[in-house]
Design a protein around this motif. Structure first.
Motif, PDB file in Angstrom:
ATOM      1  N   ALA A 109       0.815  -1.226   0.000  1.00  0.00           N
ATOM      2  CA  ALA A 109       0.000   0.000   0.000  1.00  0.00           C
ATOM      3  C   ALA A 109       0.841   1.264   0.000  1.00  0.00           C
ATOM      4  O   ALA A 109       0.430   2.289  -0.541  1.00  0.00           O
ATOM      5  CB  ALA A 109      -0.937  -0.009   1.205  1.00  0.00           C
ATOM      6  N   ILE A 110       2.026   1.204   0.596  1.00  0.00           N
ATOM      7  CA  ILE A 110       2.866   2.401   0.712  1.00  0.00           C
ATOM      8  C   ILE A 110       3.309   2.915  -0.662  1.00  0.00           C
ATOM      9  O   ILE A 110       3.661   4.083  -0.814  1.00  0.00           O
ATOM     10  CB  ILE A 110       4.058   2.131   1.651  1.00  0.00           C
ATOM     11  N   LYS A 111       3.215   2.062  -1.661  1.00  0.00           N
ATOM     12  CA  LYS A 111       3.556   2.477  -3.025  1.00  0.00           C
ATOM     13  C   LYS A 111       2.469   3.372  -3.625  1.00  0.00           C
ATOM     14  O   LYS A 111       2.712   4.055  -4.618  1.00  0.00           O
ATOM     15  CB  LYS A 111       3.756   1.249  -3.911  1.00  0.00           C
ATOM     16  N   HIS A 112       1.266   3.345  -3.017  1.00  0.00           N
ATOM     17  CA  HIS A 112       0.131   4.066  -3.592  1.00  0.00           C
ATOM     18  C   HIS A 112      -0.480   5.114  -2.664  1.00  0.00           C
ATOM     19  O   HIS A 112      -1.142   6.030  -3.134  1.00  0.00           O
ATOM     20  CB  HIS A 112      -0.960   3.075  -3.994  1.00  0.00           C
ATOM     21  N   LEU A 113      -0.295   4.960  -1.365  1.00  0.00           N
ATOM     22  CA  LEU A 113      -0.879   5.871  -0.377  1.00  0.00           C
ATOM     23  C   LEU A 113       0.212   6.396   0.546  1.00  0.00           C
ATOM     24  O   LEU A 113       1.151   5.667   0.873  1.00  0.00           O
ATOM     25  CB  LEU A 113      -1.924   5.141   0.490  1.00  0.00           C
ATOM     26  N   ALA A 114       0.066   7.622   0.998  1.00  0.00           N
ATOM     27  CA  ALA A 114       1.027   8.174   1.957  1.00  0.00           C
ATOM     28  C   ALA A 114       1.042   7.296   3.205  1.00  0.00           C
ATOM     29  O   ALA A 114      -0.007   7.032   3.793  1.00  0.00           O
ATOM     30  CB  ALA A 114       0.642   9.601   2.320  1.00  0.00           C
ATOM     31  N   TYR A 115       2.192   6.832   3.597  1.00  0.00           N
ATOM     32  CA  TYR A 115       2.381   5.933   4.742  1.00  0.00           C
ATOM     33  C   TYR A 115       1.638   4.612   4.584  1.00  0.00           C
ATOM     34  O   TYR A 115       1.538   3.834   5.525  1.00  0.00           O
ATOM     35  CB  TYR A 115       1.983   6.601   6.062  1.00  0.00           C
ATOM     36  N   GLY A 116       1.050   4.361   3.435  1.00  0.00           N
ATOM     37  CA  GLY A 116       0.359   3.105   3.191  1.00  0.00           C
ATOM     38  C   GLY A 116      -1.016   3.006   3.809  1.00  0.00           C
ATOM     39  O   GLY A 116      -1.577   1.919   3.900  1.00  0.00           O
ATOM     40  N   VAL A 117      -1.588   4.147   4.227  1.00  0.00           N
ATOM     41  CA  VAL A 117      -2.902   4.140   4.867  1.00  0.00           C
ATOM     42  C   VAL A 117      -3.763   5.268   4.318  1.00  0.00           C
ATOM     43  O   VAL A 117      -3.261   6.213   3.709  1.00  0.00           O
ATOM     44  CB  VAL A 117      -2.797   4.279   6.404  1.00  0.00           C
TER      45      VAL A 117
END
Length: 90
Positions: free
Chosen positions: A23-31
């Motif tokens: 997820a961190i590849k797509h969202l800031a901090y993965g969240v």
């Protein structure tokens, strides 16, 4: 955090750690929300919820003390809402 605790948490939240890495590849901090970025040992990925109870993708059970928006009023997957959605879709 001790090595023993880190090792235990790595096993208990293995899928959540892997999910966050993706997820961190797509969202800031993965969240998707700032408060979740600081959950320890990792921001858990919730698979499902019912009432005030949540189960993450690792199978760990939690009581949702924070709730939020709809769950604060109705809980997770309230029967009346699920029935109304099914009726609307039929």
């Amino acid at each position: 955090m001790t090595e023993q605790t880190r090792s235990r948490d790595s096993a208990r939240f293995a899928q959540s750690f892997a999910y966050r890495e993706r997820a961190i590849k797509h969202l800031a901090y993965g969240v998707s929300s700032t408060p979740r970025a600081h959950q320890l040992p990792v921001a858990v990925a919730i698979a499902r919820g019912e009432g005030a109870h949540l189960i993450d993708i690792d199978g760990n059970h939690f009581i949702d003390y924070q709730l939020g928006y709809g769950p604060l009023i109705l809980g997770h997957t309230p029967d009346a809402v699920i029935a109304a959605i099914r009726d609307a879709l039929d």
